[in-house]
Design an enzyme around this catalytic site. Structure first.
Site, short mmCIF file in Angstrom:
data_model
loop_
_atom_site.label_atom_id
_atom_site.label_comp_id
_atom_site.label_asym_id
_atom_site.label_seq_id
_atom_site.Cartn_x
_atom_site.Cartn_y
_atom_site.Cartn_z
N TYR A 198 3.96 -1.41 -4.49
CA TYR A 198 3.36 -0.45 -5.40
C TYR A 198 2.53 0.56 -4.62
CZ TYR A 198 -0.81 -3.43 -4.86
OH TYR A 198 -1.85 -4.17 -4.33
N ILE A 218 0.92 2.83 0.17
CA ILE A 218 1.94 1.99 -0.45
C ILE A 218 1.76 0.57 0.06
CG2 ILE A 218 3.72 2.49 1.29
CD1 ILE A 218 5.74 2.41 -1.10
N GLU A 219 1.77 -0.37 -0.86
CA GLU A 219 1.61 -1.79 -0.54
C GLU A 219 2.99 -2.46 -0.53
OE1 GLU A 219 -1.16 -3.47 0.17
OE2 GLU A 219 -2.74 -2.02 -0.36
N ILE A 220 3.24 -3.26 0.52
CA ILE A 220 4.55 -3.87 0.73
C ILE A 220 4.34 -5.37 0.91
CG2 ILE A 220 6.55 -3.95 2.26
CD1 ILE A 220 5.89 -1.00 2.98
#
Length: 377
Positions: free
Chosen positions: A264, A334-336
């Site tokens: 997200y 952005i988080e992964i």
């Protein structure tokens, strides 16, 4: 038998009783709890080895990542999703086997150097140095361009040292831009891509948690004057290259909850920047791939969950710094996640593909439509 004296090493052995090993993470200068660990084990006996951490939330949804070739390749220990966040078992086939265990699929300087060697003959790749770290290590800066592109993008990862899956995805973006395809050539002719893969270089190589480093970590160091050479140099770089888009890649908490097993983007609370986030998110969702599916609905608006003013009280992020600059059109995080995007298990290959999808969305956001040929096909 068990050592943290490897690049990126971090482990504390609490006790060993036969083939039962009790472990803890080394927090070092991190305030509070965190979950990064990586160690080498030379197992003196064949049979089942049981590893148990003294606290929960140290083992991810597919167990640890395991490497039998010194870190060149990694696989998840468990193909299936597991609820146990403290323990794992390893079946050693022969006495004396050397195994690397890590909470995620490690990515270090040696891995980025291998990537650079693969493309060293590509004239579009310009490998350089951003600065030297506090301990004198080279902090890599790469630029990919062909001719005089009209757009500029800055990518960063590892502001928190243990968030390695983000750097696999960053490499996927770079591979797309370097590919000998219509898509790759179109990208680098129109977009100058600048990347700093290790924003906390010492933390990555030393195996620090990085997150919540005291008095504040690299991700909260974009106010004047700045504690760390990397962040000071990145502020200078932004002023020189004047990027339209700054994208900072991170990983969330190790597992569980509503925000830790999906990818997200994180809202800023700045109306104009959040509108740009929505536009880019629409494109990224259109570029969604089955191997690592992104859904815009998972984005985290400012003021929800952990994304509040209180979370940023310790210092300014690169995203918030870039958002103050008139030439920056879009600045995002952005988080992964580490091991799964919802029901989909991810690994290095999936992260390279996810990076490709991010690259495609970046090009469409900045310049319009792109040829459909995959850089990794």
């Amino acid at each position: 038998m068990i050592t943290n004296r490897i690049p990126g090493g971090n482990i504390e052995v609490v006790s060993v009783n036969g083939r039962n090993v009790e472990l803890d993470v080394e927090l070092r200068d991190t305030a509070g709890d965190w979950f990064y660990w990586c160690f080498q084990a030379v197992l003196p006996e064949a049979g089942n080895w049981h590893f148990r951490f003294v606290r929960d939330n140290k083992v991810g949804t597919h167990g640890p990542a395991v490497s039998l070739d010194g870190g060149k390749s990694w696989r998840w220990l468990y193909p299936e999703y597991r609820e146990n966040s403290r323990e794992f078992d390893y079946a050693c086939p022969a006495a004396g086997q050397t195994v690397l265990f890590c909470m995620g699929m490690q990515y270090l300087e040696r891995d980025f150097r291998a990537f650079l060697r693969e493309f060293e003959e590509n004239p579009a790749l310009h490998a350089g140095t951003l600065c030297r770290s506090r301990k004198g290590r080279e902090v890599e800066l790469v630029t990919i361009r062909e001719g005089e592109p009209e757009h500029a993008v800055l990518l960063t990862s590892r502001h928190h040292a243990g968030e390695m899956m983000a750097t696999h995805a960053l490499e996927g973006i770079l591979r797309f831009a370097l590919a000998d395809t219509e898509s790759g050539r179109g990208f680098r002719r129109h977009v100058a891509l600048h990347a700093v893969p290790f924003a906390d270089k010492d933390g990555v190589e030393d195996g620090d948690q990085g997150k919540n480093r005291m008095p504040h970590d690299h991700a909260r160091d974009y106010q004047e004057p700045g504690l760390y050479p990397e962040t000071v140099a990145l502020r200078g770089l932004i002023g020189r290259i004047r990027p339209e888009f700054v994208l900072d890649l991170h990983c969330p908490w190790i597992r569980g909850g509503d925000t830790n097993e999906v990818s997200y983007m994180v809202g800023t609370g700045h109306a104009g920047m959040d509108a740009e986030l929505d536009r880019f998110a629409d494109l990224l969702e259109e570029e969604r791939i089955p191997e690592a599916p992104y859904f815009k609905k998972n984005n985290l608006p400012f003021g929800t969950s952990w994304n509040t003013a209180e979370n940023y009280a310790g210092g300014m992020t690169i995203k918030h710094y870039a958002a103050t600059l008139p030439f920056v059109r879009n600045a995002q995080t952005i988080e992964i996640p580490f091991a799964n995007f919802g029901d989909v298990t991810v690994d290095r290959h999936a992260m390279l593909l996810y990076g490709e999808s991010i690259a495609r969305a970046l090009f469409r956001y900045l310049h319009g439509e792109l040829q459909t040929a995959s850089a990794l096909s």
